[in-house]
Design a protein around this motif. Structure first.
Motif, PDB file in Angstrom:
ATOM      1  N   VAL A 268      -0.872  43.149 -16.463  1.00 19.26           N
ATOM      2  CA  VAL A 268      -1.228  44.415 -15.825  1.00 19.26           C
ATOM      3  C   VAL A 268      -0.371  45.524 -16.432  1.00 19.26           C
ATOM      4  O   VAL A 268       0.810  45.319 -16.727  1.00 19.26           O
ATOM      5  CB  VAL A 268      -1.001  44.336 -14.304  1.00 19.26           C
ATOM      6  N   ALA A 269      -0.972  46.692 -16.624  1.00 22.80           N
ATOM      7  CA  ALA A 269      -0.229  47.835 -17.192  1.00 22.80           C
ATOM      8  C   ALA A 269       0.740  48.355 -16.132  1.00 22.80           C
ATOM      9  O   ALA A 269       0.455  49.314 -15.419  1.00 22.80           O
ATOM     10  CB  ALA A 269      -1.199  48.928 -17.631  1.00 22.80           C
ATOM     11  N   SER A 270       1.909  47.715 -16.041  1.00 23.15           N
ATOM     12  CA  SER A 270       2.839  48.015 -14.959  1.00 23.15           C
ATOM     13  C   SER A 270       3.401  49.428 -15.030  1.00 23.15           C
ATOM     14  O   SER A 270       3.681  50.045 -14.005  1.00 23.15           O
ATOM     15  CB  SER A 270       3.989  47.003 -14.959  1.00 23.15           C
ATOM     16  N   ASP A 271       3.577  49.970 -16.240  1.00 21.88           N
ATOM     17  CA  ASP A 271       4.095  51.340 -16.348  1.00 21.88           C
ATOM     18  C   ASP A 271       3.129  52.335 -15.728  1.00 21.88           C
ATOM     19  O   ASP A 271       3.530  53.249 -15.015  1.00 21.88           O
ATOM     20  CB  ASP A 271       4.344  51.688 -17.822  1.00 21.88           C
ATOM     21  N   ARG A 272       1.852  52.149 -16.018  1.00 18.52           N
ATOM     22  CA  ARG A 272       0.841  53.051 -15.455  1.00 18.52           C
ATOM     23  C   ARG A 272       0.766  52.880 -13.935  1.00 18.52           C
ATOM     24  O   ARG A 272       0.645  53.855 -13.197  1.00 18.52           O
ATOM     25  CB  ARG A 272      -0.518  52.769 -16.084  1.00 18.52           C
ATOM     26  N   LEU A 273       0.851  51.636 -13.479  1.00 20.08           N
ATOM     27  CA  LEU A 273       0.834  51.397 -12.043  1.00 20.08           C
ATOM     28  C   LEU A 273       2.002  52.097 -11.363  1.00 20.08           C
ATOM     29  O   LEU A 273       1.850  52.690 -10.304  1.00 20.08           O
ATOM     30  CB  LEU A 273       0.903  49.898 -11.754  1.00 20.08           C
ATOM     31  N   ALA A 274       3.179  51.997 -11.978  1.00 17.16           N
ATOM     32  CA  ALA A 274       4.361  52.631 -11.387  1.00 17.16           C
ATOM     33  C   ALA A 274       4.181  54.128 -11.268  1.00 17.16           C
ATOM     34  O   ALA A 274       4.582  54.740 -10.271  1.00 17.16           O
ATOM     35  CB  ALA A 274       5.592  52.304 -12.226  1.00 17.16           C
ATOM     36  N   GLU A 275       3.557  54.740 -12.273  1.00 14.51           N
ATOM     37  CA  GLU A 275       3.341  56.184 -12.251  1.00 14.51           C
ATOM     38  C   GLU A 275       2.348  56.596 -11.173  1.00 14.51           C
ATOM     39  O   GLU A 275       2.448  57.676 -10.601  1.00 14.51           O
ATOM     40  CB  GLU A 275       2.842  56.656 -13.623  1.00 14.51           C
ATOM     41  N   GLU A 276       1.368  55.741 -10.909  1.00 19.06           N
ATOM     42  CA  GLU A 276       0.271  56.108 -10.012  1.00 19.06           C
ATOM     43  C   GLU A 276       0.346  55.414  -8.655  1.00 19.06           C
ATOM     44  O   GLU A 276      -0.580  55.514  -7.857  1.00 19.06           O
ATOM     45  CB  GLU A 276      -1.065  55.791 -10.678  1.00 19.06           C
ATOM     46  N   GLN A 277       1.464  54.721  -8.385  1.00 17.96           N
ATOM     47  CA  GLN A 277       1.501  53.904  -7.182  1.00 17.96           C
ATOM     48  C   GLN A 277       1.396  54.722  -5.900  1.00 17.96           C
ATOM     49  O   GLN A 277       0.960  54.200  -4.861  1.00 17.96           O
ATOM     50  CB  GLN A 277       2.753  53.038  -7.164  1.00 17.96           C
ATOM     51  N   HIS A 278       1.764  56.010  -5.952  1.00 21.06           N
ATOM     52  CA  HIS A 278       1.651  56.834  -4.748  1.00 21.06           C
ATOM     53  C   HIS A 278       0.202  56.950  -4.283  1.00 21.06           C
ATOM     54  O   HIS A 278      -0.062  57.260  -3.124  1.00 21.06           O
ATOM     55  CB  HIS A 278       2.241  58.222  -4.989  1.00 21.06           C
ATOM     56  N   THR A 279      -0.764  56.714  -5.199  1.00 23.32           N
ATOM     57  CA  THR A 279      -2.177  56.786  -4.821  1.00 23.32           C
ATOM     58  C   THR A 279      -2.700  55.467  -4.267  1.00 23.32           C
ATOM     59  O   THR A 279      -3.837  55.408  -3.796  1.00 23.32           O
ATOM     60  CB  THR A 279      -3.043  57.196  -6.026  1.00 23.32           C
ATOM     61  N   LEU A 280      -1.893  54.405  -4.334  1.00 22.45           N
ATOM     62  CA  LEU A 280      -2.369  53.066  -4.013  1.00 22.45           C
ATOM     63  C   LEU A 280      -1.943  52.568  -2.638  1.00 22.45           C
ATOM     64  O   LEU A 280      -2.318  51.465  -2.244  1.00 22.45           O
ATOM     65  CB  LEU A 280      -1.851  52.071  -5.069  1.00 22.45           C
ATOM     66  N   ALA A 281      -1.143  53.346  -1.924  1.00 21.54           N
ATOM     67  CA  ALA A 281      -0.521  52.830  -0.708  1.00 21.54           C
ATOM     68  C   ALA A 281      -1.547  52.305   0.302  1.00 21.54           C
ATOM     69  O   ALA A 281      -1.417  51.190   0.815  1.00 21.54           O
ATOM     70  CB  ALA A 281       0.357  53.908  -0.069  1.00 21.54           C
ATOM     71  N   ILE A 282      -2.571  53.092   0.607  1.00 21.80           N
ATOM     72  CA  ILE A 282      -3.542  52.664   1.618  1.00 21.80           C
ATOM     73  C   ILE A 282      -4.302  51.435   1.139  1.00 21.80           C
ATOM     74  O   ILE A 282      -4.474  50.464   1.891  1.00 21.80           O
ATOM     75  CB  ILE A 282      -4.501  53.812   1.971  1.00 21.80           C
ATOM     76  N   ALA A 283      -4.727  51.424  -0.122  1.00 20.12           N
ATOM     77  CA  ALA A 283      -5.473  50.277  -0.648  1.00 20.12           C
ATOM     78  C   ALA A 283      -4.633  49.006  -0.603  1.00 20.12           C
ATOM     79  O   ALA A 283      -5.125  47.930  -0.217  1.00 20.12           O
ATOM     80  CB  ALA A 283      -5.937  50.562  -2.070  1.00 20.12           C
ATOM     81  N   LEU A 284      -3.372  49.104  -0.969  1.00 20.80           N
ATOM     82  CA  LEU A 284      -2.489  47.940  -0.930  1.00 20.80           C
ATOM     83  C   LEU A 284      -2.305  47.450   0.512  1.00 20.80           C
ATOM     84  O   LEU A 284      -2.317  46.253   0.782  1.00 20.80           O
ATOM     85  CB  LEU A 284      -1.130  48.269  -1.539  1.00 20.80           C
ATOM     86  N   GLY A 285      -2.131  48.389   1.426  1.00 15.92           N
ATOM     87  CA  GLY A 285      -1.963  48.006   2.824  1.00 15.92           C
ATOM     88  C   GLY A 285      -3.204  47.343   3.403  1.00 15.92           C
ATOM     89  O   GLY A 285      -3.098  46.391   4.192  1.00 15.92           O
ATOM     90  N   LEU A 286      -4.380  47.806   3.011  1.00 12.50           N
ATOM     91  CA  LEU A 286      -5.620  47.165   3.446  1.00 12.50           C
ATOM     92  C   LEU A 286      -5.703  45.742   2.913  1.00 12.50           C
ATOM     93  O   LEU A 286      -6.100  44.811   3.630  1.00 12.50           O
ATOM     94  CB  LEU A 286      -6.830  47.973   2.967  1.00 12.50           C
ATOM     95  N   ALA A 287      -5.321  45.553   1.644  1.00 10.77           N
ATOM     96  CA  ALA A 287      -5.351  44.213   1.048  1.00 10.77           C
ATOM     97  C   ALA A 287      -4.363  43.278   1.732  1.00 10.77           C
ATOM     98  O   ALA A 287      -4.662  42.110   1.978  1.00 10.77           O
ATOM     99  CB  ALA A 287      -5.046  44.311  -0.444  1.00 10.77           C
ATOM    100  N   MET A 288      -3.183  43.804   2.071  1.00  8.44           N
ATOM    101  CA  MET A 288      -2.181  42.982   2.763  1.00  8.44           C
ATOM    102  C   MET A 288      -2.696  42.548   4.138  1.00  8.44           C
ATOM    103  O   MET A 288      -2.474  41.414   4.579  1.00  8.44           O
ATOM    104  CB  MET A 288      -0.888  43.759   2.912  1.00  8.44           C
ATOM    105  N   GLY A 289      -3.382  43.440   4.819  1.00  7.20           N
ATOM    106  CA  GLY A 289      -3.924  43.091   6.120  1.00  7.20           C
ATOM    107  C   GLY A 289      -4.980  42.007   6.022  1.00  7.20           C
ATOM    108  O   GLY A 289      -5.026  41.080   6.840  1.00  7.20           O
ATOM    109  N   ALA A 290      -5.811  42.090   4.992  1.00  4.58           N
ATOM    110  CA  ALA A 290      -6.837  41.077   4.799  1.00  4.58           C
ATOM    111  C   ALA A 290      -6.215  39.731   4.441  1.00  4.58           C
ATOM    112  O   ALA A 290      -6.648  38.670   4.907  1.00  4.58           O
ATOM    113  CB  ALA A 290      -7.804  41.508   3.696  1.00  4.58           C
ATOM    114  N   ALA A 291      -5.147  39.777   3.629  1.00  4.26           N
ATOM    115  CA  ALA A 291      -4.475  38.538   3.215  1.00  4.26           C
ATOM    116  C   ALA A 291      -3.798  37.856   4.390  1.00  4.26           C
ATOM    117  O   ALA A 291      -3.704  36.629   4.451  1.00  4.26           O
ATOM    118  CB  ALA A 291      -3.456  38.839   2.121  1.00  4.26           C
ATOM    119  N   ALA A 292      -3.318  38.657   5.339  1.00  8.38           N
ATOM    120  CA  ALA A 292      -2.635  38.087   6.490  1.00  8.38           C
ATOM    121  C   ALA A 292      -3.621  37.423   7.447  1.00  8.38           C
ATOM    122  O   ALA A 292      -3.244  36.607   8.261  1.00  8.38           O
ATOM    123  CB  ALA A 292      -1.864  39.177   7.220  1.00  8.38           C
TER     124      ALA A 292
END
Length: 306
Positions: A282-306
């Motif tokens: 995964v292009a981790s550098d790009r992810l790090a730069e754009e991670q502020h846009t991913l918070a809600i999506a990541l949280g939704l995925a974590m909820g589904a995983a739980a």
């Protein structure tokens, strides 16, 4: 989209379908986050009972708490604690009420794309899930997600959401104010907005735009400040200790300092990937730069995983 709600489901569904094809996503099951002015979150204490009974009793408990008819709303409840009452244990929690039209429009757009919505979650709960981790689990923090038209505020105490507010303002409002002030297209206004920022000295030709940015941002910051003051007054000893900024519009230069000055709290950029293992390749550098846009999506995925 209008204020966080799907208006043209065919257009949105076609866009999602194209994205799925371009990025070769294999999964068809998705989690939908909702959060706009037509989603209401209220404190609600109930007699302690199993969650199945809580959910079945909600339509009879909340008619006076929500601004729409119970028959037009989808209701849910998040327990946040238990206290002793005169008649026994009392369950403390948050009532969530979303209009059926809002949820229906969003799920319909996903179905147009050929996907299967399995869970509808509150975006603020997703923010709490992804940001209240690590050291934040020991404190009361506020997560502020600044979107295009909606800013979501989630106050989280030791990992538990305690207050949620959806404010009808965001980065697109700032962009439009700049476009009107400088008489330029929106794409150029987006670039100018980030160059001007808020609270900085600016060139004379950009003075009008800077004033408009300050007007929009100050109204948003004041609404956030009032939210945090209200929380502190209604939860003695549990005031917010730190504010995390996320969302696509959170990187407006000067916003963090402006908010910190207004609230007298430390403010920092949210790092939702800090507690996430990123796969190799995964292009981790790009992810790090754009991670502020991913918070809600990541949280939704974590909820589904739980």
């Amino acid at each position: 989209m209008r204020e966080g709600e799907v208006v043209e489901r065919q257009t949105v569904g076609s866009t999602i379908k194209r994205m799925w094809a371009e990025h070769k996503f294999s999964g068809k099951q998705v989690v939908i986050g909702v959060g706009n002015q037509r989603v209401v979150v209220r404190d609600l204490d109930l007699p302690a009972m199993p969650m199945a009974q809580v959910r079945s009793s909600l339509p009879f408990q909340v008619a006076d708490l929500i601004p729409v008819a119970v028959d037009d709303a989808i209701l849910d409840y998040l327990p946040t604690g238990v206290r002793q009452g005169e008649g026994g244990d009392v369950m403390q929690g948050l009532l969530v009420a979303a209009t059926k039209d809002t949820v229906g429009a969003n799920t319909a757009a996903v179905e147009v794309a050929g996907l299967r919505p399995t869970v509808v979650d509150l975006s603020a709960f997703a923010l709490a899930r992804v940001m209240a981790r690590g050291e934040a689990l020991e404190h009361t923090v506020a997560v502020l997600d600044v979107g295009a038209r909606v800013t979501t505020v989630a106050v989280v105490t030791r990992g538990v959401p305690r207050m949620v507010r959806m404010l009808p303002s965001g980065g697109q409002d700032v962009t439009e104010a700049v476009a009107a002030a400088l008489q330029i297209p929106l794409d150029q206004a987006e670039v100018a907005k980030r160059a001007i920022g808020v609270g900085f000295a600016t060139a004379p030709e950009h003075q009008r735009a800077a004033e408009q940015i300050t007007t929009v941002v100050s109204a948003l910051v004041e609404a956030v400040r009032n939210t945090l003051v209200y929380y502190a007054s209604s939860h003695p000893g549990e005031g917010v200790e730190h504010v995390f900024l996320t969302g696509g519009a959170s990187h407006l230069p000067g916003l963090g300092q402006y908010l910190s000055t207004a609230t007298r709290l430390p403010v920092s950029a949210g790092q939702p990937l800090d507690n996430v293992e990123v796969a190799r390749g995964v292009a981790s550098d790009r992810l790090a730069e754009e991670q502020h846009t991913l918070a809600i999506a990541l949280g939704l995925a974590m909820g589904a995983a739980a």
